[in-house]
Scaffold this motif. Structure first.
Motif, short mmCIF file in Angstrom:
data_model
loop_
_atom_site.label_atom_id
_atom_site.label_comp_id
_atom_site.label_asym_id
_atom_site.label_seq_id
_atom_site.Cartn_x
_atom_site.Cartn_y
_atom_site.Cartn_z
N LEU A 255 9.69 10.60 -5.27
CA LEU A 255 9.67 9.40 -5.95
C LEU A 255 9.19 8.38 -5.14
O LEU A 255 8.47 6.93 -5.74
CB LEU A 255 11.13 8.99 -6.78
N VAL A 256 9.94 8.24 -4.04
CA VAL A 256 9.75 7.44 -2.85
C VAL A 256 8.26 6.83 -2.96
O VAL A 256 7.54 6.21 -2.52
CB VAL A 256 10.64 7.44 -1.53
N PHE A 257 8.01 8.80 -1.94
CA PHE A 257 6.29 8.93 -1.80
C PHE A 257 5.17 8.27 -2.55
O PHE A 257 4.87 7.51 -2.57
CB PHE A 257 6.07 10.42 -1.24
N ALA B 136 18.49 17.63 -4.87
CA ALA B 136 18.30 15.52 -5.56
C ALA B 136 17.41 15.00 -4.55
O ALA B 136 16.80 14.55 -4.64
CB ALA B 136 19.85 15.93 -5.75
N TYR B 137 17.43 15.42 -3.45
CA TYR B 137 16.37 15.27 -2.07
C TYR B 137 15.25 15.26 -2.71
O TYR B 137 14.68 14.19 -2.30
CB TYR B 137 17.11 15.35 -1.18
N LEU B 138 14.39 15.80 -2.83
CA LEU B 138 13.01 16.80 -3.01
C LEU B 138 13.22 15.33 -3.92
O LEU B 138 11.40 15.02 -4.05
CB LEU B 138 13.08 17.87 -3.47
N GLY C 6 6.41 13.13 -14.81
CA GLY C 6 7.20 14.56 -15.66
C GLY C 6 7.60 15.38 -14.60
O GLY C 6 8.54 16.06 -15.16
N ILE C 7 6.98 15.66 -13.07
CA ILE C 7 7.66 16.21 -11.70
C ILE C 7 8.93 16.05 -12.23
O ILE C 7 10.10 16.48 -11.62
CB ILE C 7 7.69 16.24 -10.93
N LEU D 11 -2.77 8.74 -14.83
CA LEU D 11 -2.58 9.95 -14.56
C LEU D 11 -1.25 9.78 -13.87
O LEU D 11 -1.15 11.44 -13.98
CB LEU D 11 -4.03 10.79 -14.72
N PHE D 12 -1.48 10.01 -12.62
CA PHE D 12 -1.55 10.12 -11.25
C PHE D 12 0.40 9.73 -11.24
O PHE D 12 1.87 10.59 -11.38
CB PHE D 12 -1.61 8.89 -10.34
#
Length: 95
Positions: free
Chosen positions: A59-61, A52-54, A10-11, A3-4
Motif C-alpha cells: 500500500l505504501v509503495f 500484514a507487513y507485506l 485488488g491485491i 488500472l494501477f
C-alpha cells in the motif's frame, strides 16, 4: 493510472480476505471446535504478521508510485503552461 489503483485495491482485498479467513481459523481454534481440515489449513502467527507487513508496504509503495506519477504529470503541465505564457506575453510585447 486507474488500472494501477484497481490492481493495488485488488491485491489489498485478496490479502485482507486471506487474513480474515486465517483469523477466523484462529478464533475457532481458541474455542476448541476446529475441524480436521481447518487444523490442516491453519496459518502460523508469524506468517500472518509477514502477510500484514507485506500488504502494508504494498500500500505504501503503491501510494508513493501514484504520487510520483501525479507529480510528473503536474511538472509536465507546468512546463507547458510556462512555454505557452512565454509565447503569449512575448508576442504581445512586440505589437
Amino acid at each position: 493510472m486507474r488500472l494501477f489503483i484497481k490492481q493495488i485495491v485488488g491485491i489489498v482485498a485478496l490479502a485482507g480476505v486471506g487474513l480474515l479467513s486465517a483469523s477466523a481459523a484462529f478464533a475457532q481454534e481458541a474455542g476448541g471446535t476446529l475441524s480436521l481440515a481447518a487444523r490442516e489449513a491453519s496459518v502460523p502467527g508469524g506468517t500472518l504478521l509477514l502477510a500484514a507487513y507485506l500488504a502494508l508496504w504494498l500500500l505504501v509503495f503503491g501510494y508513493l508510485a501514484m504520487i510520483m506519477r501525479r507529480q510528473r504529470a503536474l511538472s509536465r503541465d507546468l512546463a507547458a503552461l510556462e512555454r505557452r505564457m512565454d509565447e503569449v506575453f512575448d508576442g504581445s510585447e512586440n505589437d
